[in-house]
Design a protein around this motif. Sequence first.
Motif, PDB file in Angstrom:
ATOM      1  N   ALA A  43       1.255  12.755  -8.203  1.00 20.13           N
ATOM      2  CA  ALA A  43       1.645  12.134  -7.049  1.00 20.13           C
ATOM      3  C   ALA A  43       2.398  13.304  -6.059  1.00 20.13           C
ATOM      4  N   LYS A  51     -10.497   9.171  -1.578  1.00 25.72           N
ATOM      5  CA  LYS A  51      -9.640   8.567  -1.349  1.00 25.72           C
ATOM      6  C   LYS A  51      -8.331   9.013  -1.054  1.00 25.72           C
ATOM      7  N   PHE A  52      -8.003   9.743  -1.730  1.00 27.27           N
ATOM      8  CA  PHE A  52      -6.648  10.778  -1.544  1.00 27.27           C
ATOM      9  C   PHE A  52      -6.700  11.127  -0.127  1.00 27.27           C
ATOM     10  N   GLU A  99      -0.512  11.347 -13.775  1.00 28.53           N
ATOM     11  CA  GLU A  99      -0.320  10.717 -12.617  1.00 28.53           C
ATOM     12  C   GLU A  99       1.117  10.738 -11.904  1.00 28.53           C
ATOM     13  N   TYR A 149      -3.360   5.954   1.816  1.00 26.17           N
ATOM     14  CA  TYR A 149      -3.737   5.290   0.485  1.00 26.17           C
ATOM     15  C   TYR A 149      -2.876   6.115  -0.360  1.00 26.17           C
ATOM     16  N   ARG A 150      -2.855   7.285  -0.641  1.00 27.09           N
ATOM     17  CA  ARG A 150      -2.104   7.893  -1.623  1.00 27.09           C
ATOM     18  C   ARG A 150      -0.536   7.624  -1.725  1.00 27.09           C
ATOM     19  N   LYS A 161      -0.928   4.039  -3.335  1.00 27.15           N
ATOM     20  CA  LYS A 161      -1.030   3.975  -4.635  1.00 27.15           C
ATOM     21  C   LYS A 161       0.116   4.502  -5.370  1.00 27.15           C
ATOM     22  N   TYR A 162       0.692   5.542  -5.020  1.00 26.75           N
ATOM     23  CA  TYR A 162       1.936   6.047  -5.754  1.00 26.75           C
ATOM     24  C   TYR A 162       3.418   5.716  -5.051  1.00 26.75           C
ATOM     25  N   ASP A 163       3.387   4.515  -4.816  1.00 27.57           N
ATOM     26  CA  ASP A 163       4.515   4.004  -3.903  1.00 27.57           C
ATOM     27  C   ASP A 163       5.974   4.332  -4.573  1.00 27.57           C
ATOM     28  N   ASN A 181     -10.379  10.243  -7.782  1.00 27.84           N
ATOM     29  CA  ASN A 181      -9.902   9.545  -6.526  1.00 27.84           C
ATOM     30  C   ASN A 181      -9.755  10.328  -5.333  1.00 27.84           C
TER      31      ASN A 181
END
Length: 293
Positions: free
Chosen positions: A125, A149-150, A121, A156-157, A160-162, A146
Motif C-alpha cells: 500500500a 482498480k488501483f 498488502e 480507489y487505492r 482500500k488502504y485507508d 487489483n
Amino acid sequence: MKNFLVYMTKILIVIFLVAMILDCIYTAVFLQSKNRGKIETVFNSKAQKLDVLILGTSRAHNHFVAQMFEDRGLKTFNYGISGGHLFETSLLLKLMIERKYTIKNIILEADLSLASDKESEGITAKFLPYIHNSAIIKEHFKSDANFNKFYYIPFYRYIKYDSKIGFREVFYAAVHKKTNVLDNLGYYPLIKHKNGNMKNNIINLNPLPHNKYYQEIKNICKANNINLIAVMTPMCENVVGMNYFEKVKKVYPEIHNYENVVVENKYFSSCGHMNDTGARMFTARILKDFFKK
C-alpha cells in the motif's frame, strides 16, 4: 424516468470529479514526504552512496545493527521493512537503482520469505500513491489482481488502504510528523519481553524452487556490479521444523546459513526476532565473516 437518469448521471460525474481531486491532493502530499517511512523516503530521494545496504523483512530490520558497520567506516543503512516480503524488497531496490544509488554491498535477509512470492498488502500500500508517477511501480504491480482498480479508478487505492495511506497518514505527512522508522540508521532494536512468543512451528514451510523476486534482486545486483550477500538469520531454540533452512540451502546454495549462530532464548524478543543483545552478536559475526579489516 429521464429526469432521474440525468440526475444520477450528474451525481456520478460529481463523485468522479471529487475522487480525482482528492486523488491529486493525496498524491501531491506523498510526493513530498521524506520522514515517515522507508518507502517514501527512497522514492523522494536523490542519488546516494552506500558501502552496505541492508534489505529484507523484520528479520533484517531487527537483526542488523547498522551503526556497527558505520563504526568500521562503512556507510550503511538498514532498509529492512517489518511485514514486508521479497515482492516489496525487490521493488524498493529497483527504485534505488532508478535514483542512481551507488551500492557496493547488499546484505539480503532471505530465509522465511523465500517460501512465498506474494506481496504483503500492508506494505505494498505504501507504494501505491506513486503508481501514476513511476513506470517501475506500475510495471511491478501489473500482475496484481487489483491493478486495474488501483491504476484507473481515482482514489480507489486510498479508500482500500485507508489505514495505511488514508487521511490520517496524509495529514501526518503534510505536517512532516516524523516516525522512529528511520532512527538508528534504519535498525530497530528489540527488548526481551516476558510474554514474547518463544515457540514457532515452520515444519510445513518450504522455499519456492524459483522465487521470482529473489531472482530479480540477484539480477539487479549482477547488472549493477553489486556484491550480494544473502543470509539466513537466527531463530530461537524452540523452533519446530528447523530443517527448513537446510531446504533453502539445497535450493539456493549461495545463501549463507546463519540460523544457528545465536540460539539461546535469552537473546530473543520472540522466537523469530532477536533482541538488541542478540542482534549485536549476530552483526558482529557478519562483520567478521564478510567485512574483515
